[in-house]
Design a protein around this motif. Structure first.
Motif, mmCIF file in Angstrom:
data_model
loop_
_atom_site.group_PDB
_atom_site.id
_atom_site.type_symbol
_atom_site.label_atom_id
_atom_site.label_comp_id
_atom_site.label_asym_id
_atom_site.label_seq_id
_atom_site.Cartn_x
_atom_site.Cartn_y
_atom_site.Cartn_z
ATOM 1 N N TYR A 52 7.745 15.755 30.221
ATOM 2 C CA TYR A 52 7.533 14.342 30.536
ATOM 3 C C TYR A 52 8.624 13.860 31.489
ATOM 4 O O TYR A 52 9.724 14.407 31.513
ATOM 5 C CB TYR A 52 7.591 13.495 29.256
ATOM 6 N N PHE A 54 10.409 10.324 31.989
ATOM 7 C CA PHE A 54 10.565 8.973 31.462
ATOM 8 C C PHE A 54 11.590 8.202 32.286
ATOM 9 O O PHE A 54 12.629 8.754 32.661
ATOM 10 C CB PHE A 54 11.070 9.013 30.012
ATOM 11 N N VAL A 58 13.193 3.512 29.167
ATOM 12 C CA VAL A 58 11.972 3.626 28.365
ATOM 13 C C VAL A 58 12.275 3.307 26.897
ATOM 14 O O VAL A 58 13.343 3.624 26.387
ATOM 15 C CB VAL A 58 11.338 5.033 28.512
ATOM 16 N N THR A 59 11.329 2.665 26.242
ATOM 17 C CA THR A 59 11.497 2.313 24.831
ATOM 18 C C THR A 59 10.888 3.396 23.934
ATOM 19 O O THR A 59 10.051 4.193 24.386
ATOM 20 C CB THR A 59 10.798 0.973 24.514
ATOM 21 N N SER A 60 11.272 3.382 22.685
ATOM 22 C CA SER A 60 10.694 4.307 21.709
ATOM 23 C C SER A 60 9.184 4.136 21.646
ATOM 24 O O SER A 60 8.435 5.122 21.597
ATOM 25 C CB SER A 60 11.286 4.055 20.318
ATOM 26 N N GLU A 61 8.733 2.894 21.638
ATOM 27 C CA GLU A 61 7.308 2.603 21.546
ATOM 28 C C GLU A 61 6.542 3.193 22.726
ATOM 29 O O GLU A 61 5.445 3.738 22.565
ATOM 30 C CB GLU A 61 7.050 1.089 21.469
ATOM 31 N N LYS A 62 7.114 3.063 23.912
ATOM 32 C CA LYS A 62 6.459 3.569 25.125
ATOM 33 C C LYS A 62 6.398 5.096 25.095
ATOM 34 O O LYS A 62 5.374 5.687 25.458
ATOM 35 C CB LYS A 62 7.198 3.069 26.379
ATOM 36 N N ILE A 63 7.475 5.746 24.644
ATOM 37 C CA ILE A 63 7.470 7.209 24.541
ATOM 38 C C ILE A 63 6.380 7.660 23.574
ATOM 39 O O ILE A 63 5.618 8.583 23.863
ATOM 40 C CB ILE A 63 8.850 7.736 24.100
ATOM 41 N N LYS A 65 3.648 6.091 22.745
ATOM 42 C CA LYS A 65 2.330 5.860 23.351
ATOM 43 C C LYS A 65 2.009 6.933 24.388
ATOM 44 O O LYS A 65 0.895 7.475 24.396
ATOM 45 C CB LYS A 65 2.260 4.476 23.986
ATOM 46 N N ILE A 66 2.964 7.256 25.236
ATOM 47 C CA ILE A 66 2.739 8.271 26.277
ATOM 48 C C ILE A 66 2.420 9.624 25.641
ATOM 49 O O ILE A 66 1.473 10.308 26.036
ATOM 50 C CB ILE A 66 3.971 8.376 27.203
ATOM 51 N N ASP A 69 -1.043 9.461 23.837
ATOM 52 C CA ASP A 69 -2.124 9.470 24.830
ATOM 53 C C ASP A 69 -2.319 10.885 25.370
ATOM 54 O O ASP A 69 -3.453 11.340 25.545
ATOM 55 C CB ASP A 69 -1.828 8.507 25.981
#
Length: 183
Positions: A52, A54, A58-63, A65-66, A69
């Motif tokens: 990845y 990043f 980048v936030t924990s939540e975004k990581i 989600k990525i 997904d």
């Protein structure tokens, strides 16, 4: 000019890490990474191992989600096989997480898959040492008789069936091996 000085950080996530190990890897790579927030929110088993890029902010939540997904995108290639196998995705991922940490070769993983699915079918405990890494961090060489008596739903010597959650984040080969057991 659109230059925000946010050079992406390359993070290669190997197969078989659990979310605690993954949080530690991310903490070493990403500045100001919130490991605790990541561990409390990350769904074990559904964070796809891959490389990845990043942004440093980048936030924990975004990581999460990525990575989730990416998990659903990758398993789409074997979705029909999962459906044909007849076990719920949740159980396939639990099995794949065990297989991921038990073996490295695809054919060996398929054989282990067959053995473990048969143990479940006959009501026998799985008796796999890898579940203890999730319980107490110990590997096969470190386990004691006292460890085998630990009262945890992840203790595959004490309790029948699959663990309550996956014990690691499996790659596609392990997911495929879970649905294509070989005698």
């Amino acid at each position: 000019a659109g230059d925000f000085d946010l050079t992406p950080i390359k993070v290669t996530v190997p197969e078989g890490l659990n979310k605690l190990e993954l949080a530690e890897l991310l903490r070493t790579k990403i500045p100001n990474f919130d490991s605790e927030k990541f561990v409390s929110a990350a769904p074990e088993g559904y964070l796809f191992p891959d490389t990845y890029f990043f942004p440093p902010n980048v936030t924990s939540e975004k990581i999460i989600k990525i990575m989730q997904d990416n998990f659903y995108k990758k398993i789409a290639t074997v979705q029909q096989g999962i459906a044909n196998f007849g076990q719920p995705l949740e159980d396939v991922i639990k099995m794949a997480s065990i297989i991921e940490t038990e073996a490295r070769q695809f054919e060996t993983r398929q054989i282990i898959s067959d053995i473990l699915w048969k143990r479940i079918e006959t009501g026998m405990p799985l008796q796999v040492d890898v579940s203890f890494k999730y319980v107490n961090g110990k590997t096969t060489a470190q386990l004691t008789h006292a460890d085998l008596a630990i009262d945890s739903p992840y203790n595959s010597y004490r309790y029948e069936g699959l663990p309550p959650t996956p014990i690691a984040n499996p790659g596609l080969d392990s997911i495929l091996a879970a649905i294509t057991p070989k005698d």
